[in-house]
Design a protein around this motif. Structure first.
Motif, mmCIF file in Angstrom:
data_model
loop_
_atom_site.group_PDB
_atom_site.id
_atom_site.type_symbol
_atom_site.label_atom_id
_atom_site.label_comp_id
_atom_site.label_asym_id
_atom_site.label_seq_id
_atom_site.Cartn_x
_atom_site.Cartn_y
_atom_site.Cartn_z
ATOM 1 N N LEU A 83 76.654 -26.029 -59.580
ATOM 2 C CA LEU A 83 76.318 -24.870 -60.405
ATOM 3 C C LEU A 83 75.926 -25.328 -61.807
ATOM 4 C CD1 LEU A 83 76.354 -21.723 -60.322
ATOM 5 C CD2 LEU A 83 78.678 -21.843 -61.241
ATOM 6 N N LEU A 84 74.771 -24.891 -62.244
ATOM 7 C CA LEU A 84 74.210 -25.376 -63.502
ATOM 8 C C LEU A 84 75.009 -24.870 -64.701
ATOM 9 C CD1 LEU A 84 70.383 -24.895 -62.797
ATOM 10 C CD2 LEU A 84 71.716 -27.010 -62.650
ATOM 11 N N ASP A 85 74.987 -25.655 -65.770
ATOM 12 C CA ASP A 85 75.626 -25.251 -67.019
ATOM 13 C C ASP A 85 75.041 -23.920 -67.490
ATOM 14 O OD1 ASP A 85 77.113 -27.548 -66.998
ATOM 15 O OD2 ASP A 85 75.863 -28.622 -68.443
ATOM 16 N N GLY A 86 75.921 -23.023 -67.870
ATOM 17 C CA GLY A 86 75.477 -21.732 -68.367
ATOM 18 C C GLY A 86 75.319 -20.674 -67.297
ATOM 19 N N VAL A 87 75.286 -21.071 -66.031
ATOM 20 C CA VAL A 87 75.200 -20.108 -64.930
ATOM 21 C C VAL A 87 76.611 -19.735 -64.501
ATOM 22 C CG1 VAL A 87 74.377 -19.669 -62.596
ATOM 23 C CG2 VAL A 87 73.004 -21.069 -64.153
ATOM 24 N N ALA A 88 76.921 -18.451 -64.561
ATOM 25 C CA ALA A 88 78.290 -17.995 -64.286
ATOM 26 C C ALA A 88 78.486 -17.734 -62.792
ATOM 27 C CB ALA A 88 78.572 -16.718 -65.061
ATOM 28 N N PRO A 89 79.700 -17.956 -62.284
ATOM 29 C CA PRO A 89 80.008 -17.536 -60.914
ATOM 30 C C PRO A 89 79.889 -16.021 -60.783
ATOM 31 C CG PRO A 89 81.690 -19.033 -61.764
ATOM 32 C CD PRO A 89 80.840 -18.643 -62.919
ATOM 33 N N ILE A 90 79.720 -15.553 -59.569
ATOM 34 C CA ILE A 90 79.600 -14.115 -59.325
ATOM 35 C C ILE A 90 80.822 -13.617 -58.571
ATOM 36 C CG2 ILE A 90 77.090 -14.159 -59.331
ATOM 37 C CD1 ILE A 90 77.167 -14.117 -56.259
ATOM 38 N N GLY A 91 80.995 -12.297 -58.549
ATOM 39 C CA GLY A 91 82.061 -11.680 -57.786
ATOM 40 C C GLY A 91 83.323 -11.466 -58.589
ATOM 41 N N ARG A 92 84.347 -10.964 -57.890
ATOM 42 C CA ARG A 92 85.644 -10.673 -58.500
ATOM 43 C C ARG A 92 86.755 -11.193 -57.599
ATOM 44 N NH1 ARG A 92 82.587 -6.140 -59.481
ATOM 45 N NH2 ARG A 92 83.295 -5.140 -57.541
ATOM 46 N N GLY A 93 87.941 -11.350 -58.189
ATOM 47 C CA GLY A 93 89.062 -11.894 -57.454
ATOM 48 C C GLY A 93 89.101 -13.401 -57.567
ATOM 49 N N THR A 94 90.086 -14.029 -56.928
ATOM 50 C CA THR A 94 90.133 -15.484 -56.974
ATOM 51 C C THR A 94 88.860 -16.056 -56.361
ATOM 52 O OG1 THR A 94 91.185 -15.775 -54.809
ATOM 53 C CG2 THR A 94 92.645 -15.382 -56.692
ATOM 54 N N ILE A 95 88.477 -17.239 -56.801
ATOM 55 C CA ILE A 95 87.229 -17.819 -56.318
ATOM 56 C C ILE A 95 87.267 -17.994 -54.804
ATOM 57 C CG2 ILE A 95 85.814 -19.911 -56.337
ATOM 58 C CD1 ILE A 95 86.422 -20.130 -59.334
ATOM 59 N N LEU A 96 88.384 -18.491 -54.280
ATOM 60 C CA LEU A 96 88.439 -18.715 -52.835
ATOM 61 C C LEU A 96 88.471 -17.406 -52.059
ATOM 62 C CD1 LEU A 96 90.733 -21.842 -52.447
ATOM 63 C CD2 LEU A 96 88.249 -21.686 -52.321
ATOM 64 N N SER A 97 89.021 -16.334 -52.635
ATOM 65 C CA SER A 97 88.971 -15.044 -51.936
ATOM 66 C C SER A 97 87.535 -14.564 -51.819
ATOM 67 C CB SER A 97 89.823 -13.991 -52.651
ATOM 68 O OG SER A 97 89.205 -13.524 -53.838
ATOM 69 N N ARG A 98 86.709 -14.871 -52.815
ATOM 70 C CA ARG A 98 85.298 -14.479 -52.746
ATOM 71 C C ARG A 98 84.580 -15.218 -51.616
ATOM 72 N NH1 ARG A 98 83.957 -15.356 -59.188
ATOM 73 N NH2 ARG A 98 86.117 -14.993 -59.846
ATOM 74 N N ILE A 99 85.019 -16.463 -51.348
ATOM 75 C CA ILE A 99 84.351 -17.291 -50.347
ATOM 76 C C ILE A 99 84.943 -17.079 -48.956
ATOM 77 C CG2 ILE A 99 83.849 -19.672 -49.673
ATOM 78 C CD1 ILE A 99 84.037 -20.414 -52.649
ATOM 79 N N TRP A 100 86.244 -16.884 -48.886
ATOM 80 C CA TRP A 100 86.924 -16.799 -47.597
ATOM 81 C C TRP A 100 87.124 -15.381 -47.095
ATOM 82 C CZ3 TRP A 100 91.745 -20.468 -48.512
ATOM 83 C CH2 TRP A 100 91.284 -21.779 -48.750
ATOM 84 N N ALA A 101 87.357 -14.422 -48.007
ATOM 85 C CA ALA A 101 87.900 -13.128 -47.606
ATOM 86 C C ALA A 101 87.061 -11.931 -48.025
ATOM 87 C CB ALA A 101 89.313 -12.968 -48.177
ATOM 88 N N GLN A 102 85.931 -12.162 -48.697
ATOM 89 C CA GLN A 102 85.074 -11.067 -49.113
ATOM 90 C C GLN A 102 83.680 -11.260 -48.510
ATOM 91 O OE1 GLN A 102 85.111 -10.105 -53.345
ATOM 92 N NE2 GLN A 102 87.063 -11.180 -53.612
ATOM 93 N N PRO A 103 82.932 -10.162 -48.366
ATOM 94 C CA PRO A 103 81.572 -10.297 -47.854
ATOM 95 C C PRO A 103 80.641 -10.908 -48.897
ATOM 96 C CG PRO A 103 81.985 -8.029 -48.492
ATOM 97 C CD PRO A 103 83.293 -8.755 -48.644
ATOM 98 N N SER A 104 79.569 -11.502 -48.418
ATOM 99 C CA SER A 104 78.508 -11.984 -49.307
ATOM 100 C C SER A 104 77.166 -11.678 -48.657
ATOM 101 C CB SER A 104 78.636 -13.486 -49.562
ATOM 102 O OG SER A 104 78.379 -14.232 -48.387
ATOM 103 N N ILE A 105 76.153 -11.546 -49.482
ATOM 104 C CA ILE A 105 74.798 -11.280 -48.987
ATOM 105 C C ILE A 105 73.834 -12.199 -49.728
ATOM 106 C CG2 ILE A 105 72.962 -9.577 -48.692
ATOM 107 C CD1 ILE A 105 75.097 -7.399 -48.767
ATOM 108 N N THR A 106 73.022 -12.922 -48.971
ATOM 109 C CA THR A 106 72.075 -13.873 -49.546
ATOM 110 C C THR A 106 70.702 -13.659 -48.923
ATOM 111 O OG1 THR A 106 73.862 -15.492 -49.726
ATOM 112 C CG2 THR A 106 71.617 -16.312 -49.985
ATOM 113 N N VAL A 107 69.680 -13.654 -49.747
ATOM 114 C CA VAL A 107 68.297 -13.682 -49.254
ATOM 115 C C VAL A 107 67.915 -15.142 -49.082
ATOM 116 C CG1 VAL A 107 65.894 -13.103 -49.737
ATOM 117 C CG2 VAL A 107 67.714 -11.504 -50.364
ATOM 118 N N THR A 108 67.717 -15.567 -47.843
ATOM 119 C CA THR A 108 67.495 -16.985 -47.558
ATOM 120 C C THR A 108 66.034 -17.338 -47.349
ATOM 121 O OG1 THR A 108 67.905 -16.601 -45.201
ATOM 122 C CG2 THR A 108 69.792 -17.260 -46.556
#
Length: 481
Positions: free
Chosen positions: A300-325
């Motif tokens: 993750l580049l300097d100055g670019v903030a993480p997205i979402g709410r909650g603990t970081i791992l909850s965002r990755i493991w336990a919450q939905p995500s949507i990406t345009v690939t």
């Protein structure tokens, strides 16, 4: 290249001390002695460009399957070793070749099914790699190459673990072992359900080891207990019957790109969290993991903030995500002053453990239809879904696996979730509802599976092989449940 091993009978005679700690130390010595051959066999597999995607030569996948089958035959423990395919749907098309093998359990011992896959992702652009994708290259303590980690190292973990087990305990085992090395996991496991049904007697087991996941870091083993599911589809947004001059009609006529951008923006709120009604989150405990670690592992580049709410791992493991690939639109080089009539994008959504994939698809469909700007026409097609998964950690197989990991790594394992998906695990559970699922792996946070410069940490690999060998030894000593 095959591993040179002492005669199985002499190995059995030498293993006079059958205390668990002594067996583990003998396994450790066997894994270490065989490790150069294990790595050599892995590099031979990595050199085969077994990309299972439709646009690539299927002969490479067939050659990879035969190479794996030869390694399995060389183990000398299986009563059946075969290469098989299964149909995809009703059209008669067959899936990619998979390797199956089995030896029957005796004297009340359990049967364990060992799963991995020998197909790989496309390599991408050669210029994005520091070394040739299909020429395995050792730099420091890492082996680089497409499939070096995902998942040909998983294949070799099974092979090397059985080799070590035979070296220490001999080939006359009571433990039942089934093997399933799939050939199309990276292309969606399209024939997986049919393959399970057609080969049920060969693959049925009391416990299933899926060697296709991650470890916490290079010093700490992990058992994956939560996996997000997936919903992917092509979204087409249309506003015009044909292209029109942007200067003559821009400002009055909405082009498809404008509509698509406005529509896609509704999928997230201002924090970058998913804003689709009906997509659920799971309640999972997560270990400490800070933003600095996230930045180090993702670039993750300097100055670019993480997205979402909650603990970081909850965002990755336990919450939905949507990406345009992906997006189908004119390139910058070919751009003209035109109102684009139609835009198509590929949407990849990950859904939390506990959510039904079909329900998630309908929530996404409803959201997109309800939020289409300017009355734009919206269509979803080319849909693929995969169910999320939560492991029941109360069973005996989980306890045995964690004990084996602690013995091999000299560190207690941790339970982790994974943001990615392994949808076929839900199909394994459906076909074998009594089997206990163990999701293990040979990767670490810097393995970069699917990305350029994919690599395998050899220290992690060595310990993962020993952990699996120790697990097999524990099951060999266990009365059937």
């Amino acid at each position: 290249m095959s591993q040179t091993r002492p005669d199985a009978s002499s190995g059995a005679r030498a293993a006079d001390d059958t205390e668990p700690a002594a067996v583990v130390e003998r396994l450790r010595a066997a894994v270490e002695a065989g490790f150069p051959s294990t790595v050599a066999d892995l590099t031979d597999l990595v050199r085969i460009p077994s990309v299972s995607w439709a646009a690539f030569d299927p002969e490479h996948v067939a050659r990879s399957a035969e190479a794996v089958a030869e390694l399995v035959r060389g183990l000398g423990v299986f009563e059946v070793v075969d290469i098989r395919r299964a149909p995809i749907g009703e059209g008669g098309e067959l899936g990619q070749p998979a390797v199956v093998a089995r030896r029957a359990a005796r004297n009340g011992r359990p049967t364990v099914l060992l799963y991995a896959h020998h197909d790989v992702q496309p390599p991408g652009r050669d210029e994005d790699w520091d070394s040739t994708p299909f020429e395995p290259t050792l730099r420091g303590d890492r082996l680089y190459g497409r499939g070096a980690a995902d998942d040909k190292a998983g294949v070799m973990a099974h092979v090397a673990a059985i080799r070590a087990l035979v070296d220490v305990l001999g080939s006359d085992l009571d433990l039942g072992i089934a093997l399933f090395i799939e050939g199309e996991e990276e292309f969606g496991s399209r024939s997986f359900s049919a393959f399970l049904r057609e080969n049920r007697e060969l693959l049925e087991a009391d416990a299933i080891v899926v060697a296709d996941s991650n470890n916490w870091d290079v010093e700490t083993p992990a058992l994956t207990v939560a996996l997000r599911g997936n919903v992917t589809f092509r979204l087409t947004v249309s506003t015009l019957a044909h292209a029109s001059h942007s200067g003559m009609f821009g400002g009055a006529v909405p082009d498809a790109m404008l509509a698509a951008i406005r529509l896609l923006a509704t999928l997230h709120d201002e924090d970058g969290a998913v804003a689709v009604a009906g997509l659920a989150s799971a309640d999972l405990d997560t270990p400490p993991y800070d933003e600095a670690q996230l930045r180090a592992e993702t670039g993750l580049l300097d100055g670019v903030a993480p997205i979402g709410r909650g603990t970081i791992l909850s965002r990755i493991w336990a919450q939905p995500s949507i990406t345009v690939t992906g997006i189908d639109a004119p390139t910058v080089a070919n751009a003209s002053n035109t109102l684009i009539p139609r835009v198509a994008v590929r949407v990849s959504a990950r859904i939390a453990p506990g959510q039904d994939a079909d329900a998630a698809l309908e929530a996404l469909r409803a959201h997109l239809l309800d939020h289409a700007p300017f009355g734009a026409h919206v269509e979803l097609d080319d849909v693929d879904t995969g169910q999320p998964f939560l492991v029941d950690t109360s069973g005996w197989a989980v306890a045995e696996a964690k004990a084996a990991m602690a013995e091999a790594w000299d560190v207690e394992p941790v339970d982790i979730g994974v943001g990615g998906s392994i949808p076929f695990i839900a199909e394994l559970v459906e076909e074998f509802p009594q089997a206990q699922i163990l999701v293990t792996g040979v990767e670490d946070p810097d393995s970069r599976a699917h990305s350029p410069n994919e690599s395998l940490h050899l220290g992690v690999f060595r310990r993962a092989v020993l952990a699996e060998a120790a697990l097999l030894a524990r099951l060999q000593a266990r009365a059937g449940e």
